[in-house]
Every structure is written in C-alpha cells, then in structure tokens.
Design a protein around this motif. Structure first.
Motif: not given
Length: 458
Positions: A166-172, A179-180, A184-185, A390-393
């Motif tokens: 889910g985090f990967g989908g939201i980050a994408l 935005k780095q 991704w790695t 980094a707060t939102i993530p």
C-alpha cells in the motif's frame, strides 16, 4: 545507554505496577513452545524462541524487559528524527513517558505476548523507508527487526505485506519516489524482506518438526470467522443435502454466534468433528467454494468493511487480562519455566483480580480523539508547509499499519480490543511528535485565525 534503560523501565512500568509480567490465556502456549520446541498448531513458534533466548530459562521478567527495551530504542529514534528541537535526552525520554501515560502502551509491552511486536515491526519499517542517512549496520538491524516481528504473530504477515504494498502504491501515486522522499531501491529491498517472511516462517516450522506452513489451523479460524459473519449459514442452506455430508450440516441451525465460541467450545461442531486437524480437508473445500462463488462476495465485502470499522474503535485496555490462577494454562507454564517466581506471579494484582482499566480507557479514548484533531490541523491547513518532508510518509506508514491491522484482525479473525489496542497507540504517538516539534507554530496559527475571525465579525 542510561536514557535507553530509563525508557525501557517506563515501558515496563505496567508490569512493575502489577507485580509480575502480564499474561493472557494464550501466554501458556508460547511458554510451552519455548520449553518443548514444539510448533503450536495455531500460532508461530518464534515468540516461544524469543522467550527462551531472553528469559534464559530462569525468569520471565527479562522477556518483557527486552521487548520494552527494543520498543524504547525505536521510539527514541523517532523522537530524534521528528523532534530535532529536543536535543537533550531528558526531553526525548519525557516524550516517551508522555506517550506511555496517554496511550497505556506499557500494558502491552509488559505482557508475555507477541502483540507488542506488531507496532515494533511497523516502527522499524517506517524508519527504513523514511530515513535517508543510515549506516548499513542500522538498516540491516531494522530490517532484521521487521522480519522477526513479522513472524511473531500470524496476523503480522498479512498486515506488513499490505502496508508495504500500500505504501508503494501511495508513494507512486503521489510521486514520493520521483521527489526522492522515498528511495525506490529502499522500498524494493524492504518489500523483499517482508515477502521473504512468507517462506522463512514455514521453513522455521519445518526445522522444528512442524509442517512447512504458517499455521496448521488457519482453515478452522477462517471458517469460524465465516460462521460469525453469517456466510456459513448461507453456504450450508444451499449445499447441505443427500449428496453432501459436511460435518457442519447437522449444526446448521445451532452454530455459535461468534468465532471464539466456534473454535473453543468443547461441545461445538469443531470439537464434535474431532478438532481442526480432522476437518482440514473439508474446511479448505468449503473456503475454496465460497471464495470462488461471486454470490458470496457482497456478504464478504459488507462484513469486511463493517468489521474493519468496528475494530478501529476497539482500542480499550484490559482485554484478556483476567486472573489466571492454579487451574489455568499460564499458571502451569510459569511453574515449568520459572518455578521460583510462582509466588510473585500468584501475588500479582492481575491474579488477585485488582486491576481496573476504567480511568486508563477514558484517557486512551480521549488521547485518540485529540490526536485525530491535532493531525487534522497539522495536515490539512497551511501548517503542513512547515512540516519536515519525511513527516507525511511517516504518518502514511503508521496510519496504514493501524488500518491494515484493523482489516486483518477484524475481517479475518476477531474484533477484539487487544488486537487493535496493541497498535492504535501509534496515532497519538505520531501526533505528539508533530505537536512537540511544531507546538509554537500551532499556537501562533490559532491566534492569527482568531484575530482574523474577530476582524471579519466586526
């Protein structure tokens, strides 16, 4: 190290107050697996191994202390990252203590149960995904914590998997990768570690003489959940007849009302059929038929949504912490593992029936409501521009963990305070981090809004 030890003591304070580490009816199974190296049918052996290693086969106090120490280290790391204005260790420990007081997390970290590893693994997962300046040793340690925590409880396997995907989908979708803000790695490596748990845990079970499986009783628990949802009633009404001989058919008009009763009632259909090993093939067939029949999907979807929402509100303390005296499995297990601690165990407030959670639960529900308001103000107003990148993530990871845990435990197991309260406290913790760092900005913003409203009124 001194400040870490103090934080660990704060997180074990509930056990110290009780007079002995807290137990639930399931505690005995974990202790027994530590002593016998037998894989339980319905839960992993990993927490039993943790008890064996940290308790030194001498005392159960060390078990809760080590898990509290691990949690304390992670909480202090979060304070260091998200409240940089707290440069002195005293204020960081004070924030951990405030978290413990407002949320009651110590009542979970002081339990001889793997429940505390659900938030431990999630916190470690968040640090790996969010932080950028970490040594390889720290990253390796955090990933090891994630993998170990994932294997401590069956529900953690699916919860962590849903969180990382889910985090990967939201980050994408929100371009966090572009935005780095998240590498991704790093996400890919963490995903591999989480998914590896699905093979690692069965391999551990096979090594200790069990089957190559996560749980040998999952079929029984899934059917029990379908019984509580009313889906099994529909299935039996449609499929019981001369051509079918399901062991559940004779009970279709007198099935238990809840999953717990179905699993543990000695006079119930599961017990009468010979237990979960005897009905494995039949129950797996029933599950496959239901999951491959679209006519059941509306019922499954409706129950899943309702159960998840209900679980999100079940965050009280005290669930499962009833006295466990001479005739209980926890008593016999403590007697075997630490016989010289039995008097302290029996003299604990829990076993004297003197624990009360009324005041704590009022405070916990209030803290959660306060946290929702605080996070809403910080994340939906111009104040969000002042937050660290980094707060939102961080909020996304912890929020996903809370919601995914509610779905996995509520929709697939049982709606219980213990299963959600173990992780819901991360919401007030996240709010406390942001308020501690941006408290003055919040006050200033509120003051300006008040002046603006007065000006418009005039």
């Amino acid at each position: 190290m001194l400040w870490l030890l103090l934080s660990g003591l704060v997180l074990i304070s509930a056990g110290l107050y009780n007079g002995y580490p807290l137990v639930t009816p399931d505690t005995g199974t974990y202790i027994d697996s530590a002593l016998s190296f037998n894989v339980p049918d319905d839960r992993p052996i990993t927490y039993g191994l943790f008890i064996l290693v940290t308790g030194f086969k001498k005392t159960l106090w060390f078990v809760t202390f080590f898990q509290s120490l691990l949690l304390a280290w992670l909480l202090l790391r979060y304070v260091e990252v998200f409240v940089p204005r707290f440069t002195h260790p005293f204020w960081r420990v004070a924030l951990v203590a405030l978290t413990a007081w407002t949320t009651g997390v110590s009542w979970y970290s002081s339990q001889l149960m793997p429940d505390i590893f659900t938030p431990i693994g999630l916190l470690a997962l968040g640090l790996v995904l969010i932080r950028r300046q970490q040594s390889k040793i720290e990253v390796g340690l955090l990933l090891a914590i994630v993998l170990a925590s994932e294997m401590m409880h069956n529900s953690n396997m699916l919860t962590y998997t849903l969180v990382i995907l889910g985090f990967g989908g939201i980050a994408l979708a929100t371009r966090l990768f572009g935005k780095q803000l998240v590498r991704w790695t790093t996400w890919l490596l963490t995903t591999v570690v989480v998914l590896s748990g699905w093979l690692t845990l069965p391999a551990i079970h096979a090594h200790f003489g069990g089957e190559f499986t996560i749980s040998r009783a999952s079929h029984a628990f899934l059917v029990a959940r379908l019984v509580e949802a009313g889906v099994i009633d529909k299935f039996l009404n449609e499929n019981c007849g001369p051509a079918n001989s399901y062991t559940l058919c004779p009970f279709r008009d007198k099935l238990p009302n809840d999953a717990i009763g179905f699993i543990w009632d000695g006079n119930g259909p599961l017990s009468k059929a010979g237990g979960w090993n005897a009905v494995r093939e039949e129950y797996n067939l029933i599950i496959r038929q239901i999951l491959t029949s679209p006519s059941y999907y509306p019922y499954l979807l409706s129950d899943g949504i309702q159960s998840t929402l209900r679980q999100l509100t079940h965050i009280g303390h005290g669930d499962g912490l009833q006295p466990s005296r001479e005739d209980s499995n926890p008593y016999r297990s403590v007697q075997r593992f630490a016989p010289y601690e039995l008097k302290k165990y029996m003299n604990s407030l829990q076993n004297r029936g003197q624990l009360s959670f009324t005041t704590l639960n009022e405070r916990v529900y209030g803290a959660h409501l306060w946290a929702l308001v605080a996070l809403g103000v910080l994340l939906t107003t111009p104040l969000r521009l002042r937050l660290a990148p980094a707060t939102i993530p961080m909020v996304v990871v912890l929020g996903l963990g809370i919601v995914c845990n509610a779905f996995v435990t509520g929709a697939l197991a049982n709606v219980l305070d213990r299963l959600q309260g173990r992780i819901s406290w991360l919401l007030p913790f996240a709010a406390l981090l942001l308020v501690a760092e941006h408290g003055s900005a919040i006050v200033q913003y509120g003051y300006q809004r008040m002046k603006q409203m007065q000006k418009e009124a005039n």
